[in-house]
Design an enzyme around this catalytic site. Structure first.
Site, mmCIF file in Angstrom:
data_model
loop_
_atom_site.group_PDB
_atom_site.id
_atom_site.type_symbol
_atom_site.label_atom_id
_atom_site.label_comp_id
_atom_site.label_asym_id
_atom_site.label_seq_id
_atom_site.Cartn_x
_atom_site.Cartn_y
_atom_site.Cartn_z
ATOM 1 N N LYS A 185 0.882 -1.350 0.010
ATOM 2 C CA LYS A 185 0.086 -0.081 -0.361
ATOM 3 C C LYS A 185 1.040 0.996 0.010
ATOM 4 O O LYS A 185 2.131 1.322 -0.128
ATOM 5 C CB LYS A 185 -1.018 -0.013 1.460
ATOM 6 C CG LYS A 185 -1.345 -1.212 1.549
ATOM 7 C CD LYS A 185 -2.762 -1.701 0.365
ATOM 8 C CE LYS A 185 -3.482 -3.020 0.840
ATOM 9 N NZ LYS A 185 -3.803 -4.143 0.074
HETATM 10 C C1 PLP Z 1 -4.448 -5.183 1.560
HETATM 11 C C2 PLP Z 1 -6.009 -5.657 1.462
HETATM 12 C C3 PLP Z 1 -6.492 -6.246 2.609
HETATM 13 C C4 PLP Z 1 -5.387 -6.652 3.931
HETATM 14 O O1 PLP Z 1 -4.944 -5.599 4.252
HETATM 15 P P1 PLP Z 1 -3.434 -6.578 5.201
HETATM 16 O O2 PLP Z 1 -3.092 -5.681 5.814
HETATM 17 O O3 PLP Z 1 -2.778 -7.434 4.227
HETATM 18 O O4 PLP Z 1 -4.134 -7.336 6.181
HETATM 19 C C5 PLP Z 1 -8.112 -6.055 2.663
HETATM 20 N N1 PLP Z 1 -8.486 -5.673 1.557
HETATM 21 C C6 PLP Z 1 -8.185 -4.903 0.238
HETATM 22 C C7 PLP Z 1 -8.930 -4.621 -0.538
HETATM 23 C C8 PLP Z 1 -6.889 -4.735 0.182
HETATM 24 O O5 PLP Z 1 -6.439 -4.183 -0.878
#
Ligand code: PLP
Length: 370
Positions: A185
């Site tokens: 992210k």
């Molecule tokens: C990355 C992501 C998650 C999960 O986040 P983590 O921090 O990896 O647990 C959930 N939903 C969406 C849409 C994502 O892109």
């Protein structure tokens, strides 16, 4: 190798982490409290609660709303599986809703149609719009459709910190908004996440469940109900604070680069070789994904790009195409979009550290693929 994306950790981040490590205050502490205040202010919510991952944020949010067995929750069919997993882990049923071809996200109309078509036996309690890849779902009509039907709204804004829909940021519209700070992210703390809300009672419940269901009272520790340990460490919060200070500049750069990609790839779109993502001004562009047309086989294109030193990959999953969620797909009219995005979506290298020459290299390699 031109990577899909790279974490952007500055010296300020490294120093902030080192300072906290030397302090010995490693679990949730002052940095966590400050990060929460700064996140709430940035997103425009009353409260932010930092947690150990985006998945923890989703799980905790649904738990705080009391979602459980006998309940159903609307989830987009094109997302990272954690969205549906959080529903399932609480014993509730995800109901999969198709997405739009250009935004890769659900619309209020799609949610309303699925809500009205739902026949149970589970009781529909909530909707989880996903701001996929940072595309800001138009939230005013989502809030209206949910209020009309007495449904909670939990925004999965895991990819969308800083995305803006109308006059509010993604995550600030729903009863609860969830963010991820995974290295994929734009803002990262290694692992990490946050939930934002305007409701102080929900925030208190999130904080209780984040920390073993424990509350400190005059007589010491009280364990009020079974909870999780979903805390973020103090040094991750310190890193997050430095990242948040840089985020607005990063997002501005990403919006410029997305426009560059859209221009560079327009001839390929016009030639019918791929389709481009819908662009709106509030998009936070966590990922830049195109959809290859039938003539281009994705596995082959990925290989050809790799030979040119360019990393590319699928964008996100179609849940109804996965074994564990296939049984929930149900019957669908028309030609669903999510399976096409799953089969033909191609995420291209994209982050604020790239230059326009890098993007031109990718566009050139794509124009030769086939
Ligand atoms: C990355 C992501 C998650 C999960 O986040 P983590 O921090 O990896 O647990 C959930 N939903 C969406 C849409 C994502 O892109």
């Amino acid at each position: 190798m031109l990577r899909l994306s790279l974490p952007n950790i500055g010296d300020d981040g490294v120093e902030a982490v080192a300072r906290v490590l030397r302090s010995g205050q490693l679990v949730h502490g002052q940095e966590g409290e400050l990060f929460e205040a700064e996140l709430a202010a940035y997103v425009g919510s009353r409260e932010a609660v930092v947690v150990s991952s985006g998945t923890a944020a989703l799980h905790l949010s649904l738990a705080a709303l009391g979602i459980g067995p006998g309940d159903a929750v609307l989830v987009p069919d094109f997302t990272f599986p954690a969205t549906a997993n959080a529903v399932r882990l609480l014993g509730a049923r995800p109901v999969l809703v198709d997405v739009e071809a250009g935004s890769y996200s659900v619309s209020a109309d799609q949610l309303a149609e699925a809500a009205d078509a739902w026949q149970g036996p589970e009781v529909l309690r909530a909707v989880m719009p996903v701001h996929e890849f940072g595309y800001p779902v138009d939230m005013a009509p989502v809030m209206a459709m949910a209020r009309d039907r007495n449904l909670f709204v939990v925004e999965d804004a895991a990819c969308a910190l800083g995305a803006r829909c109308g006059d509010r940021k993604a995550g600030a519209w729903g009863d609860l908004g969830c963010f991820s700070f995974h290295p994929r992210k734009t803002l990262t703390t290694g692992e990490g996440g946050a939930v934002v809300t305007d409701n102080p009672e929900l925030a208190a419940r999130l904080r209780l469940l984040r920390n073993h269901g424990m509350r400190r009272g005059p007589s010491g520790m009280d364990f009020l109900e079974p909870g999780y340990n979903y805390r973020l460490t103090n040094f991750q919060s310190a890193l997050g604070r430095t990242q948040l200070a840089s985020l607005p500049g990063w997002l501005e750069r990403r919006r410029e680069l997305a426009d560059v990609y859209l221009d560079l790839l327009a001839p390929l779109a016009a030639a019918g070789r791929l389709s481009l993502p819908t662009t709106v001004s509030g998009h936070s562009w966590q990922t830049f994904m195109v959809v290859l047309r039938d003539g281009l086989e994705r596995a082959r294109v990925i290989e050809q790009l790799r030979d040119q030193g360019i990393e590319a990959n699928l964008g996100a999953q179609c849940l109804s195409a996965l074994g564990i969620y296939g049984a929930l797909a149900g019957r669908r009219a028309g030609a669903p979009v999510a399976p096409v995005l799953f089969a033909q979506g191609l995420a291209l290298p994209f982050c604020e550290q790239l230059g326009e020459d890098d993007l031109a290299r990718v566009a050139h390699a794509l124009s030769k693929a086939g």
